[in-house]
Write an enzyme that holds these catalytic residues in place. Structure first.
Site, PDB file in Angstrom:
ATOM      1  N   HIS A 249       0.818  -1.209   0.000  1.00  0.00           N
ATOM      2  CA  HIS A 249       0.000   0.000   0.000  1.00  0.00           C
ATOM      3  C   HIS A 249       0.856   1.265   0.000  1.00  0.00           C
ATOM      4  O   HIS A 249       1.965   1.288   0.547  1.00  0.00           O
ATOM      5  CB  HIS A 249      -0.906   0.040   1.243  1.00  0.00           C
ATOM      6  CG  HIS A 249      -2.092  -0.867   1.142  1.00  0.00           C
ATOM      7  ND1 HIS A 249      -2.925  -0.902   0.046  1.00  0.00           N
ATOM      8  CD2 HIS A 249      -2.607  -1.765   2.034  1.00  0.00           C
ATOM      9  CE1 HIS A 249      -3.895  -1.771   0.256  1.00  0.00           C
ATOM     10  NE2 HIS A 249      -3.720  -2.317   1.450  1.00  0.00           N
TER      11      HIS A 249
ATOM     12  N   CYS B 185       0.282   2.015  -5.407  1.00  0.00           N
ATOM     13  CA  CYS B 185      -0.660   2.874  -6.133  1.00  0.00           C
ATOM     14  C   CYS B 185      -0.193   4.330  -6.103  1.00  0.00           C
ATOM     15  O   CYS B 185       0.822   4.660  -5.490  1.00  0.00           O
ATOM     16  CB  CYS B 185      -2.061   2.759  -5.549  1.00  0.00           C
ATOM     17  SG  CYS B 185      -2.193   3.336  -3.842  1.00  0.00           S
TER      18      CYS B 185
END
Length: 296
Positions: free
Chosen positions: A175, A273
């Site tokens: 993440h 991301c």
């Protein structure tokens, strides 16, 4: 008018309460994730240090005692062949050429057998276990390395990739957290100077220490790499390397030319991301240069 004021006041109170609740949750979640990682780091590195000390003593022929109290003179050759561990067992880990033992993955697996490796990226906070769930590729998006629910998740590889990191391209996901943890640090490599000065990725498995040299840091397309490119096909391996220069946002991508990476090499891809480009992935790619200190 009084009713309107009461309504607005009630709405404000509710909003503040919700905001406080969310803030408290995020703080607690971040703290718990940090504590969990710190605890595992202590286990991983302290055991490795103890194992390294054991090997160092063994290499000088230090006299040790068996459980029965009998003295044994442990030779360097015996220590190497048996991979002497700090707990007196054999096969606990493999030494590098420098004599240092890797992160103790076997000790970490006592906390969670899904832990398959440890990744370190100097210059960033990335110093984490890597997990692989046996059936659910999305599990570690929402669970920490010990299986507890966490919005931070844990870096992981999918079931299509080998635990040995000996596939052509092993993709590790993590993440991009607001608190800077997990793989948020990958975005540092958008800076050319930082990239030039920090080229190394280290991955430790239960058997080996692998050192990679970073050659690309790119804002990549939304291709699902492990299934879009077939590692068993030479054409797909070549296509992946080519895509690092074509399927990207060029103004936020850097591909260095000092490493001639081909379909014959092995690479690692760290993927996270982007806060703004939700349909993109930021990836840092390195080519395998050493295993246990020996050039490949």
């Amino acid at each position: 008018m009084n009713n309107v004021r009461k309504f607005l006041l009630s709405l404000l109170v509710i909003t503040l309460a919700v905001s406080a609740g969310v803030g408290s949750y995020l703080y607690t979640d971040s703290r718990n994730s940090s504590e969990e990682m710190n605890e595992l780091s202590v286990v991983a590195h302290s055991n490795a240090e103890n194992d390294s000390a054991t090997v160092a003593k063994a290499s000088t022929g230090t006299v040790t005692k068996t459980s029965s109290g009998t003295a044994n003179n442990v030779s360097a050759e015996t220590a190497t062949n048996n991979n002497v561990a700090g707990n007196g067992t054999t096969g606990a880990a493999t030494t590098t050429q420098s004599g240092k033992l890797p992160v103790d993955i076997q000790a970490l697996q006592k906390a969670n057998p899904d832990i398959v490796a440890w990744v370190t990226v100097p210059g960033t906070v990335i110093d984490y276990p890597i997990c692989q769930h046996p059936t659910d590729d999305s599990y570690y998006l929402k669970h920490g390395p010990e299986g507890m629910k966490s919005s931070h998740g844990c870096p992981f590889i999918e079931v299509c990739d080998s635990k040995t990191f000996q596939d052509y391209n092993t993709v590790v996901y993590g993440h991009n957290m607001n608190d800077g943890s997990m793989f948020a640090g990958l975005h540092k490599f958008e800076n050319k100077k930082f990239l030039d000065e920090h080229r190394e990725i280290t991955v430790t498995t239960a058997d080996h220490v692998m050192t990679y040299k970073i050659f690309a840091a790119v804002m990549y397309s939304d291709k699902y790499i492990p299934y879009y490119f077939d590692d068993t096909k030479k054409a797909d391996r070549t296509a992946f390397i080519k895509s690092l220069s074509t399927d990207i946002v060029k103004k936020r991508s850097i591909v260095l030319s000092d490493e001639k990476v081909t379909d014959a090499n092995k690479v690692i891809t760290l993927s996270t991301c982007d806060k703004k480009l939700r349909d993109k992935r930021f990836i840092v790619v390195g080519v395998l240069k050493q295993i246990d200190g020996a050039d490949v």
